[in-house]
Design a protein around this motif. Sequence first.
Motif, short mmCIF file in Angstrom:
data_model
loop_
_atom_site.label_atom_id
_atom_site.label_comp_id
_atom_site.label_asym_id
_atom_site.label_seq_id
_atom_site.Cartn_x
_atom_site.Cartn_y
_atom_site.Cartn_z
N ALA A 453 -41.89 61.63 9.05
CA ALA A 453 -43.42 62.33 8.88
C ALA A 453 -43.77 62.38 7.66
O ALA A 453 -45.26 62.04 7.23
CB ALA A 453 -43.24 63.85 9.64
N TRP A 454 -42.92 62.62 6.39
CA TRP A 454 -43.62 62.57 5.24
C TRP A 454 -44.25 61.04 4.92
O TRP A 454 -45.35 61.35 4.61
CB TRP A 454 -42.47 63.06 4.33
N ASP A 455 -43.29 59.89 5.68
CA ASP A 455 -43.66 58.82 4.69
C ASP A 455 -44.93 58.35 5.88
O ASP A 455 -45.51 58.11 5.02
CB ASP A 455 -42.44 58.13 5.27
N GLU A 456 -45.64 58.80 6.97
CA GLU A 456 -45.57 58.94 7.99
C GLU A 456 -47.48 58.75 7.35
O GLU A 456 -48.79 58.48 7.93
CB GLU A 456 -45.28 59.03 9.20
N LEU A 457 -47.61 59.98 6.78
CA LEU A 457 -48.03 60.88 6.37
C LEU A 457 -49.29 60.60 4.84
O LEU A 457 -50.19 60.99 4.60
CB LEU A 457 -48.08 62.27 6.95
N GLY A 458 -47.83 59.83 4.51
CA GLY A 458 -48.22 59.92 2.68
C GLY A 458 -47.78 60.86 1.77
O GLY A 458 -48.26 60.92 1.02
N GLY A 459 -47.65 61.94 2.66
CA GLY A 459 -46.38 62.66 1.88
C GLY A 459 -48.51 63.52 1.48
O GLY A 459 -49.20 64.02 1.58
N LEU A 460 -48.02 65.30 0.11
CA LEU A 460 -48.59 65.87 0.25
C LEU A 460 -49.98 64.76 -0.55
O LEU A 460 -50.06 63.72 -0.93
CB LEU A 460 -48.30 66.60 -0.36
N ASP A 461 -51.23 65.37 -0.23
CA ASP A 461 -52.21 64.41 -0.71
C ASP A 461 -52.51 65.06 -2.42
O ASP A 461 -52.85 66.07 -2.87
CB ASP A 461 -53.51 64.78 0.09
N ARG A 462 -52.04 63.89 -3.34
CA ARG A 462 -51.96 64.21 -4.80
C ARG A 462 -53.41 64.76 -5.19
O ARG A 462 -53.16 64.93 -7.07
CB ARG A 462 -51.36 62.89 -5.40
N ALA A 463 -54.08 64.91 -4.13
CA ALA A 463 -56.27 65.83 -5.15
C ALA A 463 -55.72 67.01 -5.48
O ALA A 463 -56.34 67.14 -6.27
CB ALA A 463 -56.72 65.23 -4.19
N PHE A 464 -55.05 67.76 -4.30
CA PHE A 464 -54.52 68.97 -4.74
C PHE A 464 -54.01 68.99 -5.45
O PHE A 464 -52.86 68.38 -5.63
CB PHE A 464 -54.62 69.47 -3.52
N PHE A 465 -54.39 69.88 -6.92
CA PHE A 465 -53.57 69.66 -8.05
C PHE A 465 -52.63 70.77 -7.99
O PHE A 465 -51.95 70.65 -7.82
CB PHE A 465 -54.12 70.15 -9.26
#
Length: 585
Positions: A453-465
């Motif tokens: 699921a992490w890979d499929e979603l691309g993990g947490l969005d790094r735009a959120f600091f």
Amino acid sequence: MSAPPRADAVVFGIRIDPLTGDGAVERCVAAVEARSLLSIGVVNAAKLVHMRTDPGLRRSVAQCDMILADGQAVVWASRLLGHPLPERVAGIDLFTSLLAESERRGHRVFFLGATREVLGDMLAEIRRRHPALVVAGARDGYFSDDEARSVAEEIRAAGTDMLFLGMSSPKKEIFVETWGEHTGACVVHGVGGSFDVLAGVVKRAPVAWQKAGLEWLYRLLQEPRRLGPRYLATNGAFVRMTALERLKGGRPAVPPPARTELDVSVIVVTYRSAGYVTGCLKAVDRALEELSGAGLTGELVVVDNASGDDTVEVAREASPGARIVAREDNDGFAGGCHAGARVARGRHLLFVNPDAELDPGAVAALLDAARRNPRAGIIGGRCVTESGESDPRSWWGRPTLWSALCFGLGLTTVFPGHRLLDPETPRPWTGDVAEEFGVPIVTGAMMLVDRHAWDELGGLDRAFFMYGEDADLCLRAARIGYRPMVTAAASFVHPGGLSSSSLRKQVMLHTGKVTLIRRHFPPGTRWAGVLLLKAGVLLRAVASRWMSPPDAERQGRPTSQRDDWRALWGARSRWSRGWPPRSSS
């Protein structure tokens, strides 16, 4: 309209990106523009053969962000096994294409590898081909393991955008795995013997031979005595591997990538956490010991986001067996989680806040819930107070236009916990340790995420600091069919504090709220959601002149102090636009 991206091909248990050469260049350019790390791995027949018996090489390749088919034999095998790759993307072709693109865009490049003589000849040829290319630096590849850190620091100091490694396998893969992020480069590409080709030391096969997939034969004719025995052994082994996997119906003929050889990787991201991280890490170690007693395997990964104090030393002393990733930059909680996931070997990733302490049976309970609920994707536990009472802040409701309206009118403060008028506040636990249910948002204080699921979603969005990234991940997961949930059997203490008077924290919290509105509210309502959020802050700022806010115990969640709302309203220009995009999700 462009075609949707195809799923990755899996050849002999290794994920290979189904990209053309142009597609690979586009991903590299996007990484530089987003200032995010993209490590590149390439595989050919010989490397796939060696990866069967070299776990270190296999792990280093499998953990690369983009893996390409460098050999035509790999493309042929992928088609035979039912996972067709579009074309061969030779490492040297990608290398030369990226040089041209870097010259055009002004990207800074660094060359590491080969002898000084070969490096000098290659640089002369590159200057001839690309006179406007910005060369940030270059150095030969003859350095010891002890010198690797200083080499990485030299590359970082040069302000490198793209790093090219002219070193042999597995040295280049291990350098990328260990020091790739430390170099500060956005693109790290191991190009092997490409330096020798550009330097004129080795002649490459004519284009016709390359297109026919006979480049190996051209090299063999050049050096039959040296390459003959090697090609006979590796090519023969590759043919046997392909035939066996074909007979097995395409099932992997070798074990899965080493990064998923454990049941769980516990990832703790720290930032100036020396004063309290010891309790967290010792609790994780106890939970992993209990996990081992149940026949399951796990590891602890600590990622420090450039604390600048003694947090790393405290973590090493608290948990000598933990893997420590000491970063040079702090790009937020999500960035730290990605750094931990990059080196993690677990089939599940368990993110734990550094001030949280897990119950000894928490990890085992989470894995048991994941086994029984494979479509959950994301699983949280039961947060408890330091006195042992259940804390409802284990999950949150979905933010909607209605919940924004309730906040904007002050109803969430007047009627805290009301199902209709305070819909984002979670309902209390019943006290049954077997209680489990689906939730919109699992708190990031303790959150188990399936690796797939992490890979499929691309993990947490790094735009959120910081703040809101856990909610964004859960909402995106639900959108593609996952069903996040919580289980009471996995308990953890997360003091957190029922009161917060930090303006910086409140600004980041509301920046995250605005970003969630802009990402997840229906189009056409997002402006209204932001307006209602601002209206709610203004209402509380005005009301706080004459009355105090409800205490945290009555509210059931963290509350702001009386003066915080006025300060937050005064700082609205800092949070009302949300976090700017930094990476695609």
